[in-house]
Scaffold this motif. Structure first.
Motif, mmCIF file in Angstrom:
data_model
loop_
_atom_site.group_PDB
_atom_site.id
_atom_site.type_symbol
_atom_site.label_atom_id
_atom_site.label_comp_id
_atom_site.label_asym_id
_atom_site.label_seq_id
_atom_site.Cartn_x
_atom_site.Cartn_y
_atom_site.Cartn_z
ATOM 1 N N LEU A 29 81.545 28.119 21.905
ATOM 2 C CA LEU A 29 81.330 26.790 21.888
ATOM 3 C C LEU A 29 82.486 26.024 21.301
ATOM 4 C CD1 LEU A 29 77.585 27.090 20.758
ATOM 5 C CD2 LEU A 29 78.459 26.318 22.830
ATOM 6 N N ALA A 30 83.350 26.815 20.332
ATOM 7 C CA ALA A 30 84.683 25.917 19.966
ATOM 8 C C ALA A 30 85.527 25.397 20.976
ATOM 9 C CB ALA A 30 85.694 26.954 19.123
ATOM 10 N N VAL A 31 85.067 25.629 22.241
ATOM 11 C CA VAL A 31 85.720 24.862 23.259
ATOM 12 C C VAL A 31 85.247 23.257 23.419
ATOM 13 C CG1 VAL A 31 83.903 25.147 25.068
ATOM 14 C CG2 VAL A 31 86.164 24.910 26.243
ATOM 15 N N PHE A 32 84.225 22.955 22.958
ATOM 16 C CA PHE A 32 83.926 21.649 22.636
ATOM 17 C C PHE A 32 84.691 20.835 21.839
ATOM 18 C CE2 PHE A 32 80.230 23.560 24.874
ATOM 19 C CZ PHE A 32 80.388 22.826 26.068
ATOM 20 N N ILE A 33 85.422 21.483 20.757
ATOM 21 C CA ILE A 33 86.341 20.749 19.763
ATOM 22 C C ILE A 33 87.724 21.319 19.978
ATOM 23 C CG2 ILE A 33 84.561 20.553 17.980
ATOM 24 C CD1 ILE A 33 85.488 23.135 16.692
ATOM 25 N N GLY A 34 87.846 21.934 21.401
ATOM 26 C CA GLY A 34 89.379 21.905 21.667
ATOM 27 C C GLY A 34 89.994 23.150 21.563
ATOM 28 N N PHE A 35 89.239 24.112 21.021
ATOM 29 C CA PHE A 35 89.669 25.498 20.781
ATOM 30 C C PHE A 35 89.052 26.607 21.770
ATOM 31 C CE2 PHE A 35 90.032 23.571 16.675
ATOM 32 C CZ PHE A 35 91.050 23.534 16.297
ATOM 33 N N CYS A 36 89.888 26.943 22.820
ATOM 34 C CA CYS A 36 89.510 27.959 23.809
ATOM 35 C C CYS A 36 90.061 29.333 23.345
ATOM 36 C CB CYS A 36 89.911 27.575 25.261
ATOM 37 S SG CYS A 36 89.461 25.915 25.801
ATOM 38 N N GLY A 37 89.057 30.248 23.842
ATOM 39 C CA GLY A 37 89.674 31.614 23.437
ATOM 40 C C GLY A 37 89.497 32.051 22.095
ATOM 41 N N ILE A 38 88.814 31.447 21.178
ATOM 42 C CA ILE A 38 88.365 31.935 19.758
ATOM 43 C C ILE A 38 87.528 33.250 20.054
ATOM 44 C CG2 ILE A 38 87.519 31.297 17.765
ATOM 45 C CD1 ILE A 38 90.262 30.123 18.412
ATOM 46 N N HIS A 39 86.450 33.080 21.071
ATOM 47 C CA HIS A 39 85.530 34.532 21.054
ATOM 48 C C HIS A 39 86.651 35.547 21.272
ATOM 49 C CE1 HIS A 39 86.167 32.530 25.159
ATOM 50 N NE2 HIS A 39 86.019 33.610 25.364
ATOM 51 N N ASP A 66 83.949 33.682 31.198
ATOM 52 C CA ASP A 66 83.631 34.385 29.780
ATOM 53 C C ASP A 66 82.351 34.010 29.325
ATOM 54 O OD1 ASP A 66 86.011 35.466 29.787
ATOM 55 O OD2 ASP A 66 86.848 34.601 28.079
ATOM 56 N N LEU A 67 81.837 32.914 29.587
ATOM 57 C CA LEU A 67 80.418 32.857 29.428
ATOM 58 C C LEU A 67 79.440 33.801 29.856
ATOM 59 C CD1 LEU A 67 78.129 30.753 27.952
ATOM 60 C CD2 LEU A 67 78.210 29.462 29.977
ATOM 61 N N PHE A 68 79.785 34.066 31.144
ATOM 62 C CA PHE A 68 78.662 35.328 31.649
ATOM 63 C C PHE A 68 79.317 36.417 31.446
ATOM 64 C CE2 PHE A 68 78.756 31.286 34.347
ATOM 65 C CZ PHE A 68 77.322 31.058 34.315
ATOM 66 N N LEU A 69 80.533 36.914 30.944
ATOM 67 C CA LEU A 69 81.113 38.162 30.540
ATOM 68 C C LEU A 69 80.933 38.618 28.918
ATOM 69 C CD1 LEU A 69 84.200 38.242 32.779
ATOM 70 C CD2 LEU A 69 82.107 39.236 33.154
ATOM 71 N N MET A 70 80.453 37.639 28.185
ATOM 72 C CA MET A 70 80.420 37.672 26.874
ATOM 73 C C MET A 70 79.875 39.135 26.404
ATOM 74 S SD MET A 70 81.533 36.229 24.161
ATOM 75 C CE MET A 70 81.401 34.520 24.455
ATOM 76 N N GLU A 71 79.015 39.427 26.985
ATOM 77 C CA GLU A 71 78.192 40.564 26.306
ATOM 78 C C GLU A 71 79.350 41.776 26.623
ATOM 79 O OE1 GLU A 71 74.290 43.584 26.823
ATOM 80 O OE2 GLU A 71 74.274 41.290 27.471
ATOM 81 N N SER A 72 79.846 42.039 27.739
ATOM 82 C CA SER A 72 80.835 43.078 27.945
ATOM 83 C C SER A 72 81.966 43.044 26.924
ATOM 84 C CB SER A 72 81.080 43.274 29.489
ATOM 85 O OG SER A 72 81.844 42.098 29.962
ATOM 86 N N ILE A 73 82.432 41.755 26.804
ATOM 87 C CA ILE A 73 83.621 41.467 26.096
ATOM 88 C C ILE A 73 83.528 42.002 24.641
ATOM 89 C CG2 ILE A 73 85.167 39.974 25.128
ATOM 90 C CD1 ILE A 73 84.698 37.991 27.540
ATOM 91 N N ILE A 74 82.097 41.691 24.175
ATOM 92 C CA ILE A 74 81.904 42.167 22.899
ATOM 93 C C ILE A 74 81.622 43.643 22.883
ATOM 94 C CG2 ILE A 74 80.271 41.920 20.978
ATOM 95 C CD1 ILE A 74 82.146 39.488 21.320
ATOM 96 N N ASP A 75 81.054 44.069 23.782
ATOM 97 C CA ASP A 75 80.859 45.649 23.757
ATOM 98 C C ASP A 75 82.379 46.400 23.903
ATOM 99 O OD1 ASP A 75 78.113 45.419 23.889
ATOM 100 O OD2 ASP A 75 77.782 45.618 25.851
ATOM 101 N N GLU A 76 83.114 45.872 24.577
ATOM 102 C CA GLU A 76 84.682 46.415 24.732
ATOM 103 C C GLU A 76 85.259 46.377 23.143
ATOM 104 O OE1 GLU A 76 88.800 46.160 26.850
ATOM 105 O OE2 GLU A 76 87.126 45.472 27.807
ATOM 106 N N GLY A 77 84.830 45.352 22.532
ATOM 107 C CA GLY A 77 85.446 45.003 21.282
ATOM 108 C C GLY A 77 84.811 46.050 20.079
ATOM 109 N N ASN A 78 83.583 46.154 20.374
ATOM 110 C CA ASN A 78 83.028 47.300 19.350
ATOM 111 C C ASN A 78 83.566 48.638 19.721
ATOM 112 O OD1 ASN A 78 81.389 45.722 17.675
ATOM 113 N ND2 ASN A 78 79.876 45.598 19.221
#
Length: 82
Positions: A29-39, A66-78
């Motif tokens: 959601l940081a995209v709405f204040i101008g910060f893309c990619g923080i996730h 990435d909104l739809f891929l978030m779960e796999s991005i976080i799983d990979e990070g873990n």
């Protein structure tokens, strides 16, 4: 003094607490204040995090996907944190 990162001790091995998908979405959601990619930084994807930050989430397209891929991005990070 800043608190140190919490760690979990299992036997002789020390583990970091897992990343959460909810935090990933909040950072998205940081995209709405101008910060893309923080996730992506949160998930340990420093290269693509920087790319998203400098290009506005690949002109918003990558950020939206990435909104739809978030779960796999976080799983990979873990998996990479172990």
């Amino acid at each position: 003094m800043f608190p140190t990162e919490a760690r979990i001790l299992i036997g002789d091995h020390e583990m970091k607490p897992p990343l959460t998908t909810g935090t990933g979405y909040l950072l998205w959601l940081a995209v709405f204040i101008g910060f893309c990619g923080i996730h992506r930084f949160y998930a340990g994807k420093w290269g693509t995090g920087l790319l998203w930050l400098l290009t506005g989430g690949l002109c918003g397209i990558g950020q939206f996907i990435d909104l739809f891929l978030m779960e796999s991005i976080i799983d990979e990070g873990n998996r990479n944190r172990r």
